[in-house]
Write a protein that holds these residues in place. Structure first.
Motif, PDB file in Angstrom:
ATOM      1  N   GLY A 127       1.830  -6.235 -14.144  1.00 55.67           N
ATOM      2  CA  GLY A 127       3.118  -5.600 -14.426  1.00 55.67           C
ATOM      3  C   GLY A 127       3.224  -4.214 -13.805  1.00 55.67           C
ATOM      4  N   ALA A 128       2.586  -4.023 -12.653  1.00 50.15           N
ATOM      5  CA  ALA A 128       2.578  -2.700 -12.015  1.00 50.15           C
ATOM      6  C   ALA A 128       3.966  -2.319 -11.515  1.00 50.15           C
ATOM      7  N   GLN A 129       4.295  -1.037 -11.650  1.00 53.88           N
ATOM      8  CA  GLN A 129       5.597  -0.556 -11.190  1.00 53.88           C
ATOM      9  C   GLN A 129       5.709  -0.577  -9.666  1.00 53.88           C
ATOM     10  N   CYS A 130       4.561  -0.543  -8.993  1.00 54.85           N
ATOM     11  CA  CYS A 130       4.568  -0.688  -7.527  1.00 54.85           C
ATOM     12  C   CYS A 130       3.169  -1.050  -7.050  1.00 54.85           C
ATOM     13  N   LEU A 131       3.116  -1.567  -5.837  1.00 54.06           N
ATOM     14  CA  LEU A 131       1.834  -1.735  -5.145  1.00 54.06           C
ATOM     15  C   LEU A 131       1.758  -0.623  -4.101  1.00 54.06           C
ATOM     16  N   VAL A 132       0.751   0.231  -4.227  1.00 53.23           N
ATOM     17  CA  VAL A 132       0.600   1.343  -3.291  1.00 53.23           C
ATOM     18  C   VAL A 132       0.003   0.822  -1.985  1.00 53.23           C
ATOM     19  N   LEU A 133       0.636   1.190  -0.866  1.00 49.29           N
ATOM     20  CA  LEU A 133       0.150   0.765   0.443  1.00 49.29           C
ATOM     21  C   LEU A 133      -0.488   1.927   1.189  1.00 49.29           C
ATOM     22  N   VAL A 134      -1.797   1.811   1.413  1.00 45.99           N
ATOM     23  CA  VAL A 134      -2.472   2.673   2.389  1.00 45.99           C
ATOM     24  C   VAL A 134      -2.481   1.840   3.658  1.00 45.99           C
ATOM     25  N   VAL A 135      -1.649   2.231   4.624  1.00 46.75           N
ATOM     26  CA  VAL A 135      -1.215   1.258   5.637  1.00 46.75           C
ATOM     27  C   VAL A 135      -2.244   0.886   6.695  1.00 46.75           C
ATOM     28  N   GLY A 136      -3.294   1.701   6.825  1.00 47.22           N
ATOM     29  CA  GLY A 136      -4.301   1.405   7.847  1.00 47.22           C
ATOM     30  C   GLY A 136      -4.201   2.365   9.018  1.00 47.22           C
ATOM     31  N   GLY A 137      -5.335   2.544   9.694  1.00 44.98           N
ATOM     32  CA  GLY A 137      -5.393   3.473  10.824  1.00 44.98           C
ATOM     33  C   GLY A 137      -5.189   2.753  12.138  1.00 44.98           C
ATOM     34  N   LEU A 138      -5.858   3.255  13.170  1.00 44.41           N
ATOM     35  CA  LEU A 138      -5.757   2.647  14.502  1.00 44.41           C
ATOM     36  C   LEU A 138      -6.322   1.232  14.492  1.00 44.41           C
ATOM     37  N   LEU A 139      -5.762   0.377  15.323  1.00 47.30           N
ATOM     38  CA  LEU A 139      -6.324  -0.962  15.521  1.00 47.30           C
ATOM     39  C   LEU A 139      -7.775  -0.813  15.998  1.00 47.30           C
ATOM     40  N   PRO A 140      -8.658  -1.739  15.620  1.00 48.36           N
ATOM     41  CA  PRO A 140     -10.071  -1.617  15.988  1.00 48.36           C
ATOM     42  C   PRO A 140     -10.256  -1.434  17.498  1.00 48.36           C
ATOM     43  N   GLY A 141     -11.002  -0.429  17.878  1.00 52.34           N
ATOM     44  CA  GLY A 141     -11.316  -0.187  19.279  1.00 52.34           C
ATOM     45  C   GLY A 141     -10.162   0.329  20.107  1.00 52.34           C
ATOM     46  N   SER A 142      -9.052   0.672  19.461  1.00 48.41           N
ATOM     47  CA  SER A 142      -7.855   1.061  20.204  1.00 48.41           C
ATOM     48  C   SER A 142      -7.569   2.549  20.096  1.00 48.41           C
ATOM     49  N   LYS A 143      -6.878   3.053  21.134  1.00 46.28           N
ATOM     50  CA  LYS A 143      -6.364   4.416  21.069  1.00 46.28           C
ATOM     51  C   LYS A 143      -4.843   4.398  20.997  1.00 46.28           C
ATOM     52  N   ASP A 144      -4.296   3.189  20.823  1.00 43.81           N
ATOM     53  CA  ASP A 144      -2.845   3.020  20.912  1.00 43.81           C
ATOM     54  C   ASP A 144      -2.183   3.225  19.541  1.00 43.81           C
ATOM     55  N   LEU A 145      -1.796   4.467  19.311  1.00 45.28           N
ATOM     56  CA  LEU A 145      -1.209   4.832  18.032  1.00 45.28           C
ATOM     57  C   LEU A 145       0.160   4.172  17.853  1.00 45.28           C
ATOM     58  N   ILE A 146       0.915   4.082  18.932  1.00 50.49           N
ATOM     59  CA  ILE A 146       2.262   3.497  18.855  1.00 50.49           C
ATOM     60  C   ILE A 146       2.180   2.015  18.485  1.00 50.49           C
ATOM     61  N   LEU A 147       1.261   1.288  19.143  1.00 49.57           N
ATOM     62  CA  LEU A 147       1.081  -0.133  18.837  1.00 49.57           C
ATOM     63  C   LEU A 147       0.573  -0.318  17.402  1.00 49.57           C
ATOM     64  N   SER A 148      -0.345   0.538  16.990  1.00 43.65           N
ATOM     65  CA  SER A 148      -0.891   0.437  15.632  1.00 43.65           C
ATOM     66  C   SER A 148       0.216   0.616  14.602  1.00 43.65           C
ATOM     67  N   ARG A 149       1.091   1.584  14.855  1.00 45.02           N
ATOM     68  CA  ARG A 149       2.193   1.812  13.916  1.00 45.02           C
ATOM     69  C   ARG A 149       3.171   0.639  13.914  1.00 45.02           C
ATOM     70  N   LYS A 150       3.355   0.024  15.066  1.00 49.01           N
ATOM     71  CA  LYS A 150       4.231  -1.149  15.160  1.00 49.01           C
ATOM     72  C   LYS A 150       3.649  -2.316  14.346  1.00 49.01           C
ATOM     73  N   ARG A 151       2.337  -2.495  14.467  1.00 49.23           N
ATOM     74  CA  ARG A 151       1.664  -3.555  13.695  1.00 49.23           C
ATOM     75  C   ARG A 151       1.847  -3.333  12.195  1.00 49.23           C
ATOM     76  N   ILE A 152       1.799  -2.087  11.804  1.00 49.86           N
ATOM     77  CA  ILE A 152       1.960  -1.751  10.384  1.00 49.86           C
ATOM     78  C   ILE A 152       3.367  -2.114   9.912  1.00 49.86           C
ATOM     79  N   GLU A 153       4.351  -1.755  10.698  1.00 56.41           N
ATOM     80  CA  GLU A 153       5.732  -2.102  10.327  1.00 56.41           C
ATOM     81  C   GLU A 153       5.893  -3.624  10.249  1.00 56.41           C
ATOM     82  N   ASP A 154       5.345  -4.334  11.222  1.00 56.04           N
ATOM     83  CA  ASP A 154       5.432  -5.803  11.223  1.00 56.04           C
ATOM     84  C   ASP A 154       4.705  -6.391  10.019  1.00 56.04           C
ATOM     85  N   GLY A 155       3.583  -5.793   9.676  1.00 57.89           N
ATOM     86  CA  GLY A 155       2.799  -6.279   8.533  1.00 57.89           C
ATOM     87  C   GLY A 155       3.565  -6.119   7.229  1.00 57.89           C
TER      88      GLY A 155
END
Ligand code: ZN
Length: 262
Positions: A86-114
């Motif tokens: 009955g939690a009022q919300c599920l807290v999302l710690v969204v995740g950092g960079l994709l493994p082995g990647s330096k692509d911050l933009i792609l990582s953020r896109k993956r998070i939005e898609d997720g």
């Protein structure tokens, strides 16, 4: 504001059953448990114990980590658990960079898609998702959503069922904080408090007790309340060198006392 205890605050001293009973003993009416502690006690046992003591579950920590391998199943389980508690919300710690990647933009896109991918299940379960922006020092490993503005842009894109968790530790430094809290309005699903110590000795586990650091807590609280938030303030302190070493009953007493002025 009523106080809620994030169970991480005394996790080194007590298991979840002890934490729930401790809250009841001290008159703390809200709790935000971590999933590993729930799993250890058992989901249905955790839910019934929390219910027995009449505690409000102000959040479940945590879902997210959309850049990790098993994100889909893990978030599905997290939504089920949040629903069962009955939690009022599920807290999302969204995740950092994709493994082995330096692509911050792609990582953020993956998070939005997720988030978009799990949102239908969260809506169906009646579990609001609370995106928690984390301090930029944690962008690589834990969350590359780092400001409230960024989190609210995601909420705008994703629509109903998504909001934010405002944690003072992560956002206190942000020059746009007041304006973004105002913008958030009723999308504020949780408000987390602690303090920023000077000096900070560890990037993750050296949070301070309210009043021991440099965050103007009454000011931030006034902004959050003016935005329309009338829920609990949740104390969340990871403290390897101090509060995890103290008598947990003392920790809860100090939390209550300091929260009054926070
Ligand atoms: Zn937090």
């Amino acid at each position: 504001m009523e106080l809620s205890l994030n169970s991480a605050t005394v996790r080194k001293q007590w298991n979840l059953a002890q934490i729930v009973e401790g809250c009841a003993r001290h008159g703390i009416r809200g709790i935000s448990p971590w999933r590993d502690q729930v799993a250890y006690l058992g989901l249905s046992k955790s839910a019934s114990l929390i219910k027995k003591h009449g505690l409000t579950v102000t959040g479940l920590c945590r879902g997210g980590f959309f850049t990790a391998k098993d994100w889909r199943d893990d978030n599905r389980r997290a939504i089920e658990e949040a629903h069962a508690l009955g939690a009022q919300c599920l807290v999302l710690v969204v995740g950092g960079l994709l493994p082995g990647s330096k692509d911050l933009i792609l990582s953020r896109k993956r998070i939005e898609d997720g988030i978009a991918a799990i949102l239908p299940e969260a809506r169906a379960a009646g579990v609001p998702l609370a995106i928690e922006p984390l301090h930029p020092m944690q962008a690589a490993e834990r969350a590359c959503v780092n400001t409230l503005e960024q989190a609210l842009d995601l909420c705008d894109a994703l629509g109903e069922g998504v909001g934010v968790a405002v944690d003072v530790y992560h956002v206190w430094w942000d020059p746009k904080l007041e304006a973004q809290i105002r913008r958030a309005g009723e999308r504020i699903l949780a408000y987390h408090i602690c303090d920023w110590l000077v000096p900070t000795r560890d990037l993750l586990n050296d949070r301070g007790m309210m009043g021991d650091g440099v965050i103007d807590l009454p000011l931030v609280r006034s902004w959050v309340q003016r935005a329309g938030y009338d829920g609990f303030q949740e104390v969340e302190i990871f403290s390897e060198l101090d509060w995890w070493r103290r008598d947990p009953d003392e920790v809860l007493r100090v939390c209550l006392e300091r929260a009054r002025d926070a």
